[in-house]
Structure formats: structure tokens, C-alpha cells
Design an enzyme around this catalytic site. Structure first.
Site, short mmCIF file in Angstrom:
data_model
loop_
_atom_site.label_atom_id
_atom_site.label_comp_id
_atom_site.label_asym_id
_atom_site.label_seq_id
_atom_site.Cartn_x
_atom_site.Cartn_y
_atom_site.Cartn_z
N GLY A 69 18.78 11.30 46.20
CA GLY A 69 19.80 12.27 45.76
C GLY A 69 20.91 11.56 45.02
O GLY A 69 20.98 10.33 44.97
N SER A 70 21.80 12.34 44.43
CA SER A 70 22.93 11.77 43.71
C SER A 70 24.11 12.73 43.76
O SER A 70 23.95 13.93 43.99
CB SER A 70 22.57 11.47 42.25
OG SER A 70 22.22 12.66 41.57
N GLY A 71 25.32 12.16 43.57
CA GLY A 71 26.53 12.96 43.60
C GLY A 71 27.53 12.44 42.59
O GLY A 71 27.20 11.63 41.72
N GLY A 72 28.76 12.90 42.72
CA GLY A 72 29.79 12.55 41.74
C GLY A 72 30.09 11.07 41.67
O GLY A 72 30.36 10.54 40.60
N PHE A 73 30.07 10.38 42.83
CA PHE A 73 30.45 8.98 42.85
C PHE A 73 29.32 8.04 43.26
O PHE A 73 29.57 6.87 43.53
CB PHE A 73 31.64 8.75 43.78
CG PHE A 73 32.94 9.23 43.20
CD1 PHE A 73 33.36 8.82 41.95
CD2 PHE A 73 33.75 10.10 43.91
CE1 PHE A 73 34.55 9.26 41.41
CE2 PHE A 73 34.95 10.54 43.38
CZ PHE A 73 35.36 10.11 42.13
N GLY A 74 28.10 8.52 43.32
CA GLY A 74 27.04 7.60 43.71
C GLY A 74 25.68 8.23 43.83
O GLY A 74 25.50 9.43 43.67
N SER A 75 24.72 7.35 44.10
CA SER A 75 23.33 7.77 44.29
C SER A 75 22.88 7.33 45.68
O SER A 75 23.29 6.28 46.18
CB SER A 75 22.43 7.14 43.22
OG SER A 75 22.83 7.56 41.93
N VAL A 76 22.02 8.13 46.29
CA VAL A 76 21.51 7.85 47.63
C VAL A 76 20.02 7.59 47.56
O VAL A 76 19.29 8.27 46.83
CB VAL A 76 21.80 9.02 48.60
CG1 VAL A 76 21.27 8.71 49.99
CG2 VAL A 76 23.31 9.30 48.66
N ASP A 191 36.35 17.35 52.56
CA ASP A 191 35.30 17.89 51.70
C ASP A 191 34.19 18.49 52.56
O ASP A 191 33.00 18.29 52.29
CB ASP A 191 34.74 16.82 50.77
CG ASP A 191 34.02 17.41 49.55
OD1 ASP A 191 34.21 18.62 49.27
OD2 ASP A 191 33.28 16.67 48.87
#
Length: 340
Positions: A69-76, A191
Site C-alpha cells: 500500500g501507499s499513502g501521502g508520506f510513504g509506502s508500506v 488522524d
């Protein structure tokens, strides 16, 4: 020259005297000793589940890295570490706001020392990433327990199966227990939303993603936000009115976000429609909240109790919202009505 952001705002007190953040080019106060993130931790041996978190990652023991997965400040990523499945998060440098991405990495460590069944556990974190495991945009890596690939957002909106009351009540209770523990440690998440709540294979909810979190000043219920903390905010649909107005931060901001999340669990609908700026303005100026008036689910006795609880959680006045501890009896009351 502005004063540096207090390091205590982002890291537990036990850690910050030995922290050197030079490798991250952080705006926080720089400690003159050492060259990497140093934290009091036991040497890694035995199973991952038996250790405290560490500033050391044994990169040669990291295998089978797969995107998750990925988000605003990084990838998992999902990976194997010392023979066990873990989640690996790479915090990336945001081109548009490098300060925010760095602050987000350090904010992730606010909960690193915590152990609770409803909070995702941190195993290790470091700003030193060898060649082959990152790139120039990666400013830090965090290893966490692997909970699973399903979050509450997917459960609410992506599953055809019914989300019965006993199930969403259990999920809600998990989230509140996690929040109550965080708040008891003077940490606010800032959040809370379905996408930041993972659901384990045992159907237990765990709060994750502390990139917006803050450590409240000791002995203070409300902490003023430094103008140099650019990562604070969270998702606009779940953000408390006082946060939208740039006022002080308290644990009651999480309660507001939980109220929106609870409404989503009950209705399985999106909280708002329309233009983002219109929503932001209406939440503050006109007390806009997700609708309960025209929803059949809120017409029963249990539904009316839910409606009352939601009104308390998303009150425009933080002092009028219940604490996480006070929410638990409300959820128990809802559960008792369910089994009458």
C-alpha cells in the site's frame, strides 16, 4: 530565526536526550553526539514478538519484500524479518513539503514505545537505509508488526457482507480502547479514520499511522500548535473544528474524528459530499455534520442512543465531548440494548 520545535513534542521523553537527527536533516533540536537514531533498546534476539523496538535493522535478515500500500508520506510493504512476517514502511521525502515529511517520520515514533492490543506495534525504526533498500526520496524506515492487508475503510465500503451492529460495536470499542491508552500516555493521534484502523485476521482493530500525532505537553490538556509543525492536520473530513481554525490540540480532537468514523461504521456511507472548501467552511461556520435525520438506522431506540452519542462526539466545543474513557460506558449501553 525561529525557535526550534521542541523535540519533546514528537518523541517520548525517555528517547530525546540521545537522539541525533542529522541523517534526517530534521528541523528539530540536534543532539551533538552520535550519528543515527539512538534509543534505549535490548539487543535483538529471539522472536520479533518478544522484543522492544530498536534503532537497529538487520538488513540482511529482511527478505521477500512485496508492495502492500501507499499513502501521502510513504509506502508500506509486506516482508519477512528474522523469519517472521512484518510490515515495512518507507517514509518518503515530499517534494512539495519536505519539512512535513520529516516531521511525519518523527511523529510516527510517538507511539513506538507503546504496547497495546489495539495499537500497531513498532519493531524498529532508523534513518540509515543502505543502498538497495531505499532511494534518495526515502528519509526513514519503520518496521511494524504485520496485522494484515485489510483496514476498516475496506471493511466498510469494499465488502458485500453485512456489517451488523454487534460487529461495528466491537470495532468501535477496539478503537476507543486504543485511543484511551494513547491519551493516557499524553499522545493524540490526530488522524483517526477508517483507513488508519487495521483489522487483524482475528477481527481485532488496531490503530496505525501516527504521522500526524503529537505528544501533549506534560500536565496540559491542550497544547498550542507551533506554526513550524507543518505535518499536523489529518484528513479534512474527520478533522475537528478547532483544528480547522488552527487552535490548540487536545485529546478531544480524536474524539471528534472517532464520531465521524462511528457514523461511517453505522451507515456505510461517505460523511460529506461536495467541494472540499465548502465542507471545511460549513463544519466551522455552520456546524455541518454527517446526516442522522433522514437515516432509518437512527430511528430505533438503539439508533437514537447512537445519534445522541454522535452529537456528543462531534460537538463544536471540545470540552463538551466525552473522553475516551467516558465513551466506553456509552458503547456498553448500546451493546446492552442490542441484546435486549
Amino acid at each position: 530565526m525561529p525557535s526550534p520545535i521542541p523535540l519533546t513534542r514528537l518523541l517520548p521523553k525517555d528517547f530525546y536526550p540521545t537522539v541525533d537527527i542529522g541523517t534526517c536533516s530534521s528541523p528539530l533540536t540536534k543532539h551533538p553526539h552520535g550519528s543515527t537514531l539512538q534509543v534505549p533498546a535490548q539487543r535483538l534476539h529471539g522472536k520479533v514478538t518478544s522484543r522492544l523496538w530498536s534503532s537497529v535493522i538487520y538488513w540482511k535478515e529482511l527478505h521477500s519484500i512485496q508492495p502492500a500500500g501507499s499513502g501521502g508520506f510513504g509506502s508500506v510493504y509486506k516482508a519477512k524479518y528474522l523469519g517472521e512476517t512484518v510490515a515495512l514502511k518507507k517514509v518518503k521525502k515530499c517534494v512539495k513539503n519536505q519539512l512535513a515529511s520529516r516531521q511525519s517520520f518523527w511523529a510516527e515514533l510517538n507511539a513506538a514505545h507503546l504496547r497495546h492490543k489495539n495499537i500497531v506495534r513498532v519493531i524498529a525504526a532508523t534513518t540509515c537505509v543502505p543502498a538497495g533498500f531505499g532511494d534518495e526520496s526515502c528519509i526513514g524506515t519503520i518496521l511494524m508488526e504485520f496485522v494484515g492487508s485489510r483496514d476498516l475503510q475496506q471493511t466498510i465500503y469494499g465488502c458485500a457482507e453485512p456489517l451488523e451492529a454487534d460487529r461495528w460495536l466491537r470495532y468501535s470499542s477496539d478503537i476507543v480502547h486504543g485511543m484511551q491508552f494513547l491519551h493516557s500516555q499524553s499522545i493524540v493521534h490526530l488522524d483517526i479514520k477508517p483507513a488508519n484502523v487495521l483489522v487483524s485476521s482475528d477481527d481485532v482493530c488496531k490503530i496505525v499511522d501516527f504521522g500526524c500525532s503529537l505528544k501533549l505537553d506534560r500536565g496540559c490538556e491542550v497544547t498550542p500548535v507551533s506554526p513550524y509543525l507543518s505535518h499536523v492536520g489529518g484528513t479534512y473530513t474527520h478533522r475537528a473544528p478547532e483544528m480547522l481554525k488552527g487552535e490548540g490540540v487536545s485529546a478531544k480532537a480524536d474524539i471528534f474524528s472517532f464520531g465521524i468514523t462511528l457514523w461511517q461504521l453505522i451507515t456505510r456511507e461517505q460523511p460529506y459530499t461536495g467541494d472540499r472548501q465548502h465542507v471545511l467552511y460549513a463544519v466551522v461556520a455552520h456546524n455541518l455534520r454527517p446526516s442522522v435525520q433522514d437515516r432509518a438506522v437512527f430511528q430505533s431506540e438503539q439508533g437514537r442512543l447512537c445519534s445522541t452519542l454522535l452529537s456528543l462526539c462531534w460537538s463544536g466545543e471540545p470540552r463538551c465531548r466525552p473522553s475516551a474513557q467516558e465513551l466506553l460506558p456509552h458503547l456498553e449501553q448500546l451493546r446492552s440494548h442490542l441484546h435486549e
